[in-house]
Design an enzyme around this catalytic site. Structure first.
Site, mmCIF file in Angstrom:
data_model
loop_
_atom_site.group_PDB
_atom_site.id
_atom_site.type_symbol
_atom_site.label_atom_id
_atom_site.label_comp_id
_atom_site.label_asym_id
_atom_site.label_seq_id
_atom_site.Cartn_x
_atom_site.Cartn_y
_atom_site.Cartn_z
ATOM 1 N N PHE A 165 53.778 -13.916 47.952
ATOM 2 C CA PHE A 165 53.227 -13.111 46.851
ATOM 3 C C PHE A 165 53.625 -11.642 46.927
ATOM 4 C CE2 PHE A 165 50.004 -11.263 49.528
ATOM 5 C CZ PHE A 165 49.600 -12.277 50.401
ATOM 6 N N HIS A 192 42.990 0.183 46.797
ATOM 7 C CA HIS A 192 43.385 -0.045 48.190
ATOM 8 C C HIS A 192 42.550 0.897 49.038
ATOM 9 C CE1 HIS A 192 45.574 -0.305 51.932
ATOM 10 N NE2 HIS A 192 45.455 1.012 51.987
ATOM 11 N N GLU A 242 48.154 5.765 57.354
ATOM 12 C CA GLU A 242 48.271 5.732 55.892
ATOM 13 C C GLU A 242 48.066 7.109 55.258
ATOM 14 O OE1 GLU A 242 47.094 1.099 54.925
ATOM 15 O OE2 GLU A 242 45.645 2.651 54.445
ATOM 16 N N ASN A 302 43.138 -5.805 42.128
ATOM 17 C CA ASN A 302 41.761 -5.624 42.624
ATOM 18 C C ASN A 302 41.360 -4.149 42.710
ATOM 19 O OD1 ASN A 302 43.320 -4.990 44.798
ATOM 20 N ND2 ASN A 302 42.627 -6.669 46.100
ATOM 21 N N TYR A 333 52.708 -2.103 52.953
ATOM 22 C CA TYR A 333 52.267 -3.501 52.967
ATOM 23 C C TYR A 333 53.106 -4.328 53.945
ATOM 24 C CZ TYR A 333 49.010 -3.039 48.990
ATOM 25 O OH TYR A 333 47.949 -2.722 48.176
ATOM 26 N N LYS A 335 44.793 1.486 42.006
ATOM 27 C CA LYS A 335 45.964 0.670 41.657
ATOM 28 C C LYS A 335 46.229 0.705 40.147
ATOM 29 C CE LYS A 335 45.439 -2.451 45.618
ATOM 30 N NZ LYS A 335 45.387 -3.860 46.070
ATOM 31 N N ARG A 363 35.430 0.674 52.826
ATOM 32 C CA ARG A 363 35.748 -0.766 52.760
ATOM 33 C C ARG A 363 34.560 -1.542 52.199
ATOM 34 N NH1 ARG A 363 40.899 -3.011 53.309
ATOM 35 N NH2 ARG A 363 40.005 -4.856 54.283
ATOM 36 N N ARG A 372 35.164 -3.962 43.673
ATOM 37 C CA ARG A 372 35.884 -5.174 43.250
ATOM 38 C C ARG A 372 34.913 -6.204 42.672
ATOM 39 N NH1 ARG A 372 39.699 -5.361 48.671
ATOM 40 N NH2 ARG A 372 41.466 -4.139 47.870
ATOM 41 N N THR A 397 38.987 -8.697 49.350
ATOM 42 C CA THR A 397 40.260 -8.725 48.612
ATOM 43 C C THR A 397 40.174 -9.519 47.306
ATOM 44 O OG1 THR A 397 41.320 -8.694 50.783
ATOM 45 C CG2 THR A 397 42.741 -9.152 48.893
#
Ligand code: ADP
Length: 162
Positions: A65, A123, A134, A120, A57, A17, A93, A110, A99
């Site tokens: 948000f 993704h 994805e 964070n 998303y 990100k 993951r 994270r 998150t």
């Protein structure tokens, strides 16, 4: 040619990100996936736009948000990567952590590198089914590479490699 998402060919999508790009964490994060023993089969820098973010998303598009997340995700280019390995979706993951970064387990990406919920760092696809949508959202078939990673002989036992 279709994309395989089984056995050693299981694939997952990772995005670095904008906070990872701005904070100089690209090498650190990629290094963690490399050291884990995962195989990088696709990587590119790209500028995301509202339309792809709404699709990507969709599960949070109605949340208050979402506009902030969308703005953040467009604030600089991101780096999209496709990693391959046995049960790689789950493995990535776990490496990423939960998150809310300031509550994420120490040792995770994270948990070690971030404090925010929105910013964070990464993704990662949350299931094999999600990954199968994805990965093609961000990579064309000819942007993913098939090659032999000799390290796999040492990362997995013979029975895990079938
Ligand atoms: P994850 O990325 O861990 O799979 P989600 O799919 O629930 O998490 O959310 C997608 C992204 O939206 C998160 O990574 C985070 O950047 C952002 N986000 C989620 N919840 C919030 C929140 N309550 N406030 C701000 N941003 C959020």
């Amino acid at each position: 040619m279709s994309m395989e998402f089984t056995g050693l060919k299981e694939k997952t999508l990772v995005l670095l990100k904008p906070d990872a790009i701005q904070r100089g964490l690209i090498g650190e994060v990629i290094g963690r996936f490399e050291k884990k023993g995962l195989k990088l089969v696709g990587m590119k820098m790209m500028q995301l736009e509202e339309a792809v973010l709404r699709e990507h998303y969709a599960h949070i598009a109605d949340k208050p948000f979402f506009p902030g997340v969308s703005q953040f995700m467009q604030s600089s280019p991101v780096i999209a990567m496709c990693w391959e390995g046995l049960e790689v979706v789950q493995a990535v993951r776990i490496l990423c952590g939960i998150t809310k970064a300031r509550s994420a387990e120490a040792g995770s990406i994270r948990g070690d590198l971030a404090m925010s919920v929105a910013c964070n760092v990464v993704h990662a696809s949350d299931s094999v089914e999600t990954a199968s949508k994805e990965v093609p959202r961000f990579f064309k078939v000819d942007e993913l590479y098939t090659y032999n990673k000799s390290e796999f002989e040492h990362v997995y036992t013979e029975d895990e490699r079938v």
